[in-house]
Design an enzyme around this catalytic site. Sequence first.
Site, PDB file in Angstrom:
ATOM      1  CB  CYS A 118      -0.843  -0.027   1.362  1.00 20.13           C
ATOM      2  SG  CYS A 118      -1.757  -1.394   1.345  1.00 20.13           S
TER       3      CYS A 118
ATOM      4  N   GLY B 100       2.778  -3.315   3.662  1.00 24.86           N
ATOM      5  CA  GLY B 100       3.404  -4.568   3.756  1.00 24.86           C
ATOM      6  C   GLY B 100       2.496  -5.581   3.996  1.00 24.86           C
TER       7      GLY B 100
ATOM      8  CG  ASP C 265      -1.374  -8.360   7.091  1.00 19.90           C
ATOM      9  OD1 ASP C 265      -2.373  -7.990   6.327  1.00 19.90           O
ATOM     10  OD2 ASP C 265      -0.148  -8.697   6.340  1.00 19.90           O
TER      11      ASP C 265
ATOM     12  CB  ILE D 274      11.493  -9.606 -19.610  1.00 15.92           C
ATOM     13  CG1 ILE D 274      12.648  -9.112 -18.842  1.00 15.92           C
ATOM     14  CG2 ILE D 274      10.126  -8.857 -19.310  1.00 15.92           C
ATOM     15  CD1 ILE D 274      12.782  -7.485 -18.641  1.00 15.92           C
TER      16      ILE D 274
ATOM     17  CB  SER E 292      11.402 -11.013  -6.542  1.00 19.77           C
ATOM     18  OG  SER E 292      12.666 -10.618  -6.928  1.00 19.77           O
ATOM     19  N   GLY E 293      13.540 -13.396  -6.583  1.00 23.27           N
ATOM     20  CA  GLY E 293      14.942 -13.724  -6.126  1.00 23.27           C
ATOM     21  C   GLY E 293      15.787 -12.748  -5.456  1.00 23.27           C
TER      22      GLY E 293
END
Length: 619
Positions: free
Chosen positions: A2, A76, A97, A283, A357-358
């Site tokens: 947010c 978060g 949460d 991509i 994501s890594g």
Amino acid sequence: MCGITGYKNFANDSDLSQSLKKATSVLDKRGPDNQATFTHESVGLGHTRLSIIDTSARGNQPMSDKSGRYTLVFNGEIYNYRELANELNVDFQSSSDTEVLLYLLIQQREQCLAKLNGFFAFAFYDKETQALLLARDRMGIKPLHYYRNENFLAFGSELKALMQFPFERTIDQSALYWYLRLTYLPHDMSMLQGVKKLLPGHSMTIKGNEIEIKPFWELEKPNPFHGNYENAKQTTSQLLEQAVERRMVADVPLGSFLSGGTDSSAVVSMATKFNPNLHTFSIGYRDHDFFDETNFAELVANKFQTNHTTFSLTNDDLLNSLDEVINYIDEPFADSSAIPTFILSQHVSQHIKVALSGDGADELFGGYYKHLAFQRSGEQTLPNSIIKWLAPFLKSLPSSRSSTAGNFARRAAKYAQLMQMKSYQKYWHLASFNLSASELMADPLKEETVNEFINRFQDGNDDLSLNEFLDMDLRIVLPGDMLTKVDLMSMANSLEVRVPFLDKDLVAFARTLPPHFKIDKNRRKTVLQDAFEHILPKELHHRSKKGFEVPMLSWMRNELKSSVEEVVFDKDFLENQQVFNPTRVMDLQQKLFSQNPGDVHSTLWTLYVFQKWYKKWML
């Protein structure tokens, strides 16, 4: 994810409620699903919502408790919120949460911060005491900017929110120097005087006119790992699996980025255990084969039977996104990989609202070439002796990031310089894109001011181990560059990105491992690669890392030539602006078109982004 913003008014004769509404409104892309504000006497809070967990109106913010005494705005996710809810004797009105965090704060205040496993930035207000508590997660995954003068304190997820409040905008010279040197703003710096970032793992309490900032978590020296290499591999795999599982909780579609490297591939291998129909996205660069890695991503997608989508970009696709990227950035940020990150987020957001994501694995396990260079530069070996002897020749070779030969020459020359330095100097040498940044400034920064910032991290120690080097990256590069890039570019497209490698348990474990588990001879991220060697396609094993690069040198010589001349090389504007040294800037034009441009395009990109920002926000 947010957007949050707010203020604490120290002066009774000013009304900041309209500024709050504007500040909330400009964060609309961070939260397109709902927008609201809250005011009470000297405090105002604003929130824009991207609905992920409990998408009903019960999860909207600002959220207050039943009594109305306490109010929270939160950006978060708290992954262990269900376990934490069991500690509380509360009849919850939602399954979010946010409500769990609200009641944790009511009952435990900042004592609960150490219990949170997730990423967050929030503001918690108590009407009765009129105290305001701000906090930011351990690794700095979520941003929190603030400004304070004698009249008010304002805060927000992005600088553009703060700019809606009334204060004079003046360039911070130290921030300008470090931006030109690193391409991003490190630590707590902002380009505007008086604006700071709340450091990762810190909280801020505002009560009356008093402000207290203190850490709730720090990168303390860890106890060393006493197991063997096989134990380390097994534990790394187990902790990543647990971290991924925690991050699979969502009430909206969830998928994963997949570059074809070890990091994102490891994440995908674990995520498919919990979602066999996982959507993955990558991509590629149709016009630039050197940086295209989609064939590796597709190997991984085929192995784990994901629903895979490849977005194949042309040079025009990248160029056409430049204005959108630069217009969204509200503070100079010149990591050019933000461009493909923006495009990837843009495409992915049409399919899902949450992506894994890594990110973070390189900083934890030693994945960059600079980590290998640092580790090997202190060795007394024959290759090092030869490179030292060849240093003058290497320096004269044409260098560029855009070709194999040019990139090798660039790295070899930088490595030759590295071997002449103390270990602590090596960190800043390897972190820097432009070591002559001060020369570009109209008012060059004094050396003692530069050293004052560097000494914040030195702790009186000239010697730096690999693990201490990696900790420096966790404090500087990760929050300043990598996480800033991902947050800005994903939020510009209303996409939440979760980073399993930065789970608090995995971070704590990785920091205990000895350096030789991370870098062994010419191999980087050794323990991570070996932990997943039996799972991932063999073609991924020990392959070279490419990363998100764009053909910036070619652009500036061709497609962007006229724009760069207008934005960067306008001598009259430079002289009137009095921010840069016009002579030094104009010298870069000749360097750009020389046979040995080096990294001039990187310097020009920092100037290009800065000037675009300056004309939008400072004039």
